[in-house]
Design a protein around this motif. Sequence first.
Motif, PDB file in Angstrom:
ATOM      1  N   LEU A   1       0.685  -1.087   0.009  1.00  0.00           N
ATOM      2  CA  LEU A   1      -0.092   0.261   0.035  1.00  0.00           C
ATOM      3  C   LEU A   1       0.388   1.195  -0.079  1.00  0.00           C
ATOM      4  N   VAL A   2       0.051   2.179  -0.268  1.00  0.00           N
ATOM      5  CA  VAL A   2       1.041   3.886  -0.588  1.00  0.00           C
ATOM      6  C   VAL A   2       0.072   4.426  -0.412  1.00  0.00           C
ATOM      7  N   ASP A   3      -0.300   4.580   1.042  1.00  0.00           N
ATOM      8  CA  ASP A   3      -1.022   5.924   1.142  1.00  0.00           C
ATOM      9  C   ASP A   3      -1.095   6.808   1.372  1.00  0.00           C
ATOM     10  N   LEU A   4      -1.613   7.200   0.743  1.00  0.00           N
ATOM     11  CA  LEU A   4      -1.910   9.140   0.822  1.00  0.00           C
ATOM     12  C   LEU A   4      -2.924  10.155   1.384  1.00  0.00           C
ATOM     13  N   SER A   5      -3.532   9.708   2.119  1.00  0.00           N
ATOM     14  CA  SER A   5      -4.596  10.037   2.406  1.00  0.00           C
ATOM     15  C   SER A   5      -4.429  10.777   3.184  1.00  0.00           C
ATOM     16  N   ALA A   6      -3.169  10.890   4.296  1.00  0.00           N
ATOM     17  CA  ALA A   6      -3.010  12.224   4.632  1.00  0.00           C
ATOM     18  C   ALA A   6      -3.361  13.604   3.973  1.00  0.00           C
ATOM     19  N   PHE A   7      -2.587  13.481   2.454  1.00  0.00           N
ATOM     20  CA  PHE A   7      -2.996  14.957   1.509  1.00  0.00           C
ATOM     21  C   PHE A   7      -4.870  15.090   1.106  1.00  0.00           C
ATOM     22  N   ASN A   8      -5.055  16.568   1.336  1.00  0.00           N
ATOM     23  CA  ASN A   8      -7.081  16.674   0.767  1.00  0.00           C
ATOM     24  C   ASN A   8      -6.159  17.373  -0.446  1.00  0.00           C
ATOM     25  N   ASP A   9      -6.608  17.716  -1.183  1.00  0.00           N
ATOM     26  CA  ASP A   9      -7.168  18.399  -1.879  1.00  0.00           C
ATOM     27  C   ASP A   9      -5.804  18.121  -3.266  1.00  0.00           C
ATOM     28  N   VAL A  10      -5.928  17.153  -3.237  1.00  0.00           N
ATOM     29  CA  VAL A  10      -4.376  16.861  -4.234  1.00  0.00           C
ATOM     30  C   VAL A  10      -5.088  16.773  -5.540  1.00  0.00           C
ATOM     31  N   SER A  11      -3.820  17.528  -6.662  1.00  0.00           N
ATOM     32  CA  SER A  11      -4.241  17.861  -7.483  1.00  0.00           C
ATOM     33  C   SER A  11      -3.567  16.783  -8.663  1.00  0.00           C
ATOM     34  N   SER A  12      -2.386  16.156  -8.130  1.00  0.00           N
ATOM     35  CA  SER A  12      -1.539  14.765  -9.313  1.00  0.00           C
ATOM     36  C   SER A  12      -0.667  15.050  -8.367  1.00  0.00           C
ATOM     37  N   ILE A  13      -0.338  13.280  -8.724  1.00  0.00           N
ATOM     38  CA  ILE A  13       1.067  13.264  -8.380  1.00  0.00           C
ATOM     39  C   ILE A  13       1.866  12.777  -9.074  1.00  0.00           C
ATOM     40  N   ARG A  14       2.868  12.356  -9.012  1.00  0.00           N
ATOM     41  CA  ARG A  14       4.354  11.917  -9.729  1.00  0.00           C
ATOM     42  C   ARG A  14       4.636  11.280  -8.878  1.00  0.00           C
ATOM     43  N   ILE A  15       4.985   9.256 -10.097  1.00  0.00           N
ATOM     44  CA  ILE A  15       5.287   8.274  -9.448  1.00  0.00           C
ATOM     45  C   ILE A  15       6.827   8.423 -10.302  1.00  0.00           C
ATOM     46  N   TYR A  16       8.443   7.861  -9.552  1.00  0.00           N
ATOM     47  CA  TYR A  16       9.515   8.162 -10.607  1.00  0.00           C
ATOM     48  C   TYR A  16      10.532   7.525  -8.996  1.00  0.00           C
ATOM     49  N   ASP A  17      11.387   7.776 -10.017  1.00  0.00           N
ATOM     50  CA  ASP A  17      12.807   7.484  -9.266  1.00  0.00           C
ATOM     51  C   ASP A  17      12.352   5.973  -9.033  1.00  0.00           C
ATOM     52  N   VAL A  18      12.471   4.624  -9.844  1.00  0.00           N
ATOM     53  CA  VAL A  18      12.008   3.860 -10.079  1.00  0.00           C
ATOM     54  C   VAL A  18      13.460   3.115  -9.653  1.00  0.00           C
ATOM     55  N   THR A  19      13.890   2.609  -8.371  1.00  0.00           N
ATOM     56  CA  THR A  19      15.076   2.154  -8.229  1.00  0.00           C
ATOM     57  C   THR A  19      14.858  -0.241  -8.170  1.00  0.00           C
ATOM     58  N   ASP A  20      14.173  -0.630  -8.337  1.00  0.00           N
ATOM     59  CA  ASP A  20      13.939  -1.484  -7.948  1.00  0.00           C
ATOM     60  C   ASP A  20      14.100  -2.558  -9.434  1.00  0.00           C
ATOM     61  N   PRO A  21      15.575  -3.789  -9.253  1.00  0.00           N
ATOM     62  CA  PRO A  21      15.786  -3.834 -10.687  1.00  0.00           C
ATOM     63  C   PRO A  21      14.522  -4.297 -11.622  1.00  0.00           C
ATOM     64  N   GLY A  22      13.949  -4.847 -10.755  1.00  0.00           N
ATOM     65  CA  GLY A  22      12.580  -5.387 -11.960  1.00  0.00           C
ATOM     66  C   GLY A  22      11.493  -4.359 -12.265  1.00  0.00           C
ATOM     67  N   GLY A  23      12.327  -3.260 -11.929  1.00  0.00           N
ATOM     68  CA  GLY A  23      11.353  -2.020 -12.167  1.00  0.00           C
ATOM     69  C   GLY A  23      10.009  -2.640 -10.607  1.00  0.00           C
TER      70      GLY A  23
END
Length: 196
Positions: free
Chosen positions: A134-156
């Motif tokens: 789980l990636v829990d971002l529920s602490a943030f209100n009024d979210v307009s966008s998210i950017r997932i990046y910097d993936v370092t896991d060797p298999g993606g």
Amino acid sequence: MRQLKLIITAFVLIAPSFAFADLITFEGLANQTVVTNQFAGVEFSANSGFENQVTTQPGIGFGDNFICTAAIGSAINCTQETILTFSSLVNGLSFWQVGDNASGVVALVDVFVNGAFSATVDIFGFSDFSTPNLVDLSAFNDVSSIRIYDVTDPGGLGWDNFEFFPEAESVPEPGTLALLGIGLLGIGATRRRRKV
């Protein structure tokens, strides 16, 4: 009879506050479908030269499908940016990371609130390829966008089951629910006293 009318009135007043989360899964889409605007209220994109594609891999995540990044027109590599832009502000946002082959921080997610950068959140892996995290971002209100990046896991990494509440349908405040409960208890107590 009067108490029943009061209960119904209280429910009618509070019922519009109850909301159901929007849940985005990729089960209805074919393998290698490019994900952009198939889901109401959100647009998926990636960094330049890449796209988000559905990948069908049973036994990973919650069903057969999740999304990964790929170079445009190529097979998935699951290492690039996934960006979600919401058409209206959302609350209670969460999603699941799937397919990790490493422990510790395996990616990052930037959260934008009201169009402005708010925070960077670590995404963790537990070296358990077939169990989603789980990636829990529920602490943030009024979210307009998210950017997932910097993936370092060797298999993606892949992403699945994005869940959120559009701001117009926010989760009821705990205080509102408490007041309703107290009111219903009071009505019940009054009714009991009259019977005695």
